[in-house]
Scaffold this active site. Structure first.
Site, PDB file in Angstrom:
ATOM      1  N   PHE A   2       0.851  -1.186   0.000  1.00 27.82           N
ATOM      2  CA  PHE A   2       0.000   0.000   0.000  1.00 27.82           C
ATOM      3  C   PHE A   2       0.891   1.242   0.000  1.00 27.82           C
ATOM      4  CE2 PHE A   2      -2.243  -3.476   1.921  1.00 27.82           C
ATOM      5  CZ  PHE A   2      -3.539  -3.381   1.435  1.00 27.82           C
ATOM      6  N   SER A  41      -7.570  -7.524  -0.766  1.00 26.41           N
ATOM      7  CA  SER A  41      -7.131  -6.848   0.457  1.00 26.41           C
ATOM      8  C   SER A  41      -7.458  -5.362   0.393  1.00 26.41           C
ATOM      9  CB  SER A  41      -5.621  -7.018   0.650  1.00 26.41           C
ATOM     10  OG  SER A  41      -5.287  -8.377   0.852  1.00 26.41           O
ATOM     11  N   CYS A  48      -4.299  -4.281   6.917  1.00 29.12           N
ATOM     12  CA  CYS A  48      -4.619  -5.040   5.703  1.00 29.12           C
ATOM     13  C   CYS A  48      -5.617  -6.142   6.049  1.00 29.12           C
ATOM     14  CB  CYS A  48      -3.337  -5.649   5.132  1.00 29.12           C
ATOM     15  SG  CYS A  48      -3.610  -6.667   3.667  1.00 29.12           S
ATOM     16  N   THR A  50      -9.048  -8.789   4.608  1.00 30.96           N
ATOM     17  CA  THR A  50      -9.570  -9.511   3.446  1.00 30.96           C
ATOM     18  C   THR A  50     -11.072  -9.297   3.293  1.00 30.96           C
ATOM     19  OG1 THR A  50      -7.884 -11.216   3.721  1.00 30.96           O
ATOM     20  CG2 THR A  50      -9.797 -11.792   2.383  1.00 30.96           C
ATOM     21  N   ALA A  68      -9.578 -10.927  13.299  1.00 31.54           N
ATOM     22  CA  ALA A  68      -9.171 -11.950  14.259  1.00 31.54           C
ATOM     23  C   ALA A  68      -8.774 -11.272  15.572  1.00 31.54           C
ATOM     24  CB  ALA A  68      -8.007 -12.762  13.701  1.00 31.54           C
ATOM     25  N   HIS A 124       0.527  -3.791   7.888  1.00 32.38           N
ATOM     26  CA  HIS A 124       0.638  -4.706   9.022  1.00 32.38           C
ATOM     27  C   HIS A 124       0.909  -3.839  10.245  1.00 32.38           C
ATOM     28  CE1 HIS A 124       2.012  -8.097   6.068  1.00 32.38           C
ATOM     29  NE2 HIS A 124       0.719  -7.841   5.989  1.00 32.38           N
ATOM     30  N   THR A 175       4.881  12.503   7.579  1.00 38.65           N
ATOM     31  CA  THR A 175       6.244  12.882   7.929  1.00 38.65           C
ATOM     32  C   THR A 175       6.335  13.203   9.415  1.00 38.65           C
ATOM     33  OG1 THR A 175       6.593  13.801   5.718  1.00 38.65           O
ATOM     34  CG2 THR A 175       8.121  14.497   7.437  1.00 38.65           C
TER      35      THR A 175
END
Length: 261
Positions: A2, A41, A48, A50, A68, A124, A175
């Site tokens: 991404f 995704s 990220c 699904t 999860a 992630h 930034t």
């Protein structure tokens, strides 16, 4: 992969929890569903996830994702309520343009390499941080965050956050303007355009945000530590040895090696 450039703001329209996790339905998302497929995704607030169900037309375009328990423990998504907006970005296609910065790095062989590199988020999420405070700066908004106390299972992320470096906050690549290691804090600034395009400026002090640091920094650290411990490849060991020697010479602790050494 991404870019950390938010495409769209979706709205949480349904939440269903059980012992195994949580199903989240996000509506008003048609612009990013036109090329969607089951199993694709989508980064939601930088995580990220699904797509397990979607409809481009119903509820302004909705999709459903499963969170999860690991995701709930690492992100702020378990804090979201029906009606909350979330930052959305589709996975980056190889055929599309993406924003970035030119970066020059020197390889172990000494060659100078120039390449395009934005933050290139993995989506992630590493951990969450707390919004400490904010202050207006003209049309811009300055925000400060505090990271949690480090633990054995989740070490400090501060080594990977540096002034003028990059950090992903709720999926937006920003930034870094300041870092205080002692207080575990860092700051960013949002220009007016960014304030309108992401959810961060609308969150209140004390709320959690999702944090992802640069994956490259982690790989570099691991490689250097392996070299210092006698592992790693010959090139990395030679590179580390050269840095150590130059540091000792600069501090006057050893004399420079002779030219023919």
């Amino acid at each position: 992969m991404f870019t950390g450039l938010i495409e769209h703001l979706g709205t949480v329209s349904a939440i269903h929890r059980d012992d195994g996790g949580c199903a989240l339905t996000i509506s008003q998302s048609a612009p990013i569903l036109v090329d969607c497929h089951i199993g694709d995704s989508i980064a939601v607030n930088g995580a990220c996830l699904t797509v397990v169900e979607f409809d481009v037309e119903r509820d302004g375009g909705y999709f459903k994702i499963w969170l999860a328990n690991e995701t709930l423990s690492r992100t702020d998504l378990g804090d979201r309520k029906v009606g909350d907006q979330v930052n959305l970005e589709r996975a980056m296609g190889a055929h599309v343009r993406f924003g970035g910065h030119f970066v020059q790095v020197r390889s172990f062989s000494g060659a100078l390499i120039t390449f395009m590199r934005h933050f290139s988020s993995q989506a992630h999420v590493d951990t969450t941080a707390i919004i400490l405070r904010r202050a207006a700066d003209g049309d811009s908004l300055r925000l400060w965050f505090q990271l949690p106390e480090p633990a054995a299972e989740r070490p400090s992320l501060l080594p990977y956050i540096i002034p003028k470096g990059y950090v992903t906050i709720d999926g937006a690549s920003l930034t870094v303007t300041s870092v205080d290691d002692a207080e575990r804090t860092f700051g960013v600034m949002l220009i007016q355009h960014t304030q309108q395009k992401i959810t961060l400026g609308r969150k209140v002090d004390g709320e959690r945000v999702n944090i992802e640091v640069d994956m490259v920094g982690k790989y570099v650290e691991k490689s250097v530590l392996a070299a210092l411990e006698g592992g790693g490849g010959e090139a990395m060991r030679a590179f580390v040895q050269k840095i150590v020697e130059e540091t000792l010479v600069n501090k006057g602790l050893i004399t420079p090696p002779a030219a023919d050494e």
